[in-house]
Design an enzyme around this catalytic site. Sequence first.
Site, PDB file in Angstrom:
ATOM      1  N   THR A  32       1.615   6.954   0.265  1.00 54.71           N
ATOM      2  CA  THR A  32       0.699   5.828   0.014  1.00 54.71           C
ATOM      3  C   THR A  32       0.504   5.585  -1.484  1.00 54.71           C
ATOM      4  OG1 THR A  32      -1.499   4.967   0.598  1.00 54.71           O
ATOM      5  CG2 THR A  32      -1.411   7.247  -0.079  1.00 54.71           C
TER       6      THR A  32
ATOM      7  N   SER B 205       0.794  -1.235   0.000  1.00 59.78           N
ATOM      8  CA  SER B 205       0.000   0.000   0.000  1.00 59.78           C
ATOM      9  C   SER B 205       0.824   1.283   0.000  1.00 59.78           C
ATOM     10  CB  SER B 205      -0.953  -0.007   1.195  1.00 59.78           C
ATOM     11  OG  SER B 205      -0.255  -0.364   2.349  1.00 59.78           O
TER      12      SER B 205
ATOM     13  N   THR C  44      -1.386   3.187   4.601  1.00 57.29           N
ATOM     14  CA  THR C  44      -0.568   4.386   4.437  1.00 57.29           C
ATOM     15  C   THR C  44       0.443   4.525   5.562  1.00 57.29           C
ATOM     16  OG1 THR C  44      -2.507   5.476   3.534  1.00 57.29           O
ATOM     17  CG2 THR C  44      -0.736   6.909   4.310  1.00 57.29           C
TER      18      THR C  44
ATOM     19  N   ARG D 116      -8.246   8.671  -8.943  1.00 57.30           N
ATOM     20  CA  ARG D 116      -8.602   8.945  -7.538  1.00 57.30           C
ATOM     21  C   ARG D 116      -7.368   9.418  -6.754  1.00 57.30           C
ATOM     22  NH1 ARG D 116      -7.091   6.957  -2.120  1.00 57.30           N
ATOM     23  NH2 ARG D 116      -8.910   7.154  -0.792  1.00 57.30           N
TER      24      ARG D 116
ATOM     25  N   THR E 233      -4.427   7.281   8.713  1.00 51.46           N
ATOM     26  CA  THR E 233      -4.458   6.194   7.747  1.00 51.46           C
ATOM     27  C   THR E 233      -5.901   5.684   7.731  1.00 51.46           C
ATOM     28  OG1 THR E 233      -3.554   4.012   7.173  1.00 51.46           O
ATOM     29  CG2 THR E 233      -3.675   4.532   9.497  1.00 51.46           C
ATOM     30  N   GLY E 234      -6.239   4.926   6.715  1.00 55.16           N
ATOM     31  CA  GLY E 234      -7.621   4.463   6.589  1.00 55.16           C
ATOM     32  C   GLY E 234      -8.277   5.071   5.359  1.00 55.16           C
TER      33      GLY E 234
HETATM   34  N1  GLY Z   1      -5.511   7.049   3.483  1.00 54.72           N
HETATM   35  C1  GLY Z   1      -5.020   6.682   2.249  1.00 54.72           C
HETATM   36  C2  GLY Z   1      -5.974   6.786   1.162  1.00 54.72           C
HETATM   37  O1  GLY Z   1      -7.178   6.715   1.387  1.00 54.72           O
HETATM   38  O2  GLY Z   1      -5.548   6.949   0.053  1.00 54.72           O
END
Ligand code: GLY
Length: 321
Positions: A200, A85, A182, A210, A233-234
């Site tokens: 990330t 990731s 991340t 995106r 993160t998340g």
């Molecule tokens: N928190 C990383 C993402 O949603 O890209």
Amino acid sequence: MKINRRNFIKTGAVAGGGILLSQIPSSKIFSSSIKDLKNPIVVSTWEPNLKSNAKAMEILLTGNNSLNAIEEGIKVTEADPTDSSVGYGGLPDAEGVVTLDASIMDWSGNAGSVAFLQNIMHPISVARLVMEKTKHVMLAGEGAKKFALENGFKEENLLTEESRTAWLKWKEKNEKKDNHDTIGMLAIDKFSNMSGGVSTSGMAFKLHGRVGDSPIIGAAMFVDNEVGGAVSTGNGEYVMRTLGSFLIVEKMREGNSPQKACELAVERVYKSYKNLIDVNVCYIALSKSGEVGAYSLKKGFTYCVTTPDDNKSYESDFLIK
Ligand code: GLY
């Protein structure tokens, strides 16, 4: 530095073979109380990033500043092909393309970020160059890549065979894959200066184009040297909608502890949005005095705290029990 070492050792053993964290009352999951910070400290999201914290601490212990520590620490994860990731080995988007987001901020309020960057191994270093070499804060896509190449970065294939296979499998079965690991890192150096950074490859198999919260200053990361910093993160969409890291720093400015400030930011997400079935949002915060807080919406978030004496991961407390 007076870190509460007994508590630290007792609770800090996700990777170290200590007691099970599920046996620990949530109020004891982590507490540190550093009244007179003289030694450096590094915190980061997710247990596998202990190796990145170790690198950052190595840099700090040579007397280097927190900005260099953040960059070198995060580069370790970016170059790790087994981390699916972040950077090299990151899972691609729906079209099989690895796209990267990163941001960095120093103790003077300088900030730089890159979004939708492709084929460059170290987006955190490009973000730093945006901060130091341009009058801008964020570069995206082709422009960010052109800037990186003009500044000596190499174009590289970041899609590993493992990530390509995972993408092909996803295309075939259209299976959900939630990875939001991340790396977010905060560090204080011996000059008492704080810096922060995030890197990330974003949500696995996301729509092409995106961009998540990571390059948005104040969303995934914010540092105010007078107060402290926060990283996330998340699911970035929920972090962006609530500007979580900025919110945490402002809550600390109002007098809340880093722990309370993280809880308030997670509660903000919970109160504002109803359908949180596949969503997790996780924060860590570090105060100017070296106090650490961590909180997530759901179970499973781990984070790392590194001092000159310790490099350990912890399980975060969480809201939805
Ligand atoms: N928190 C990383 C993402 O949603 O890209």
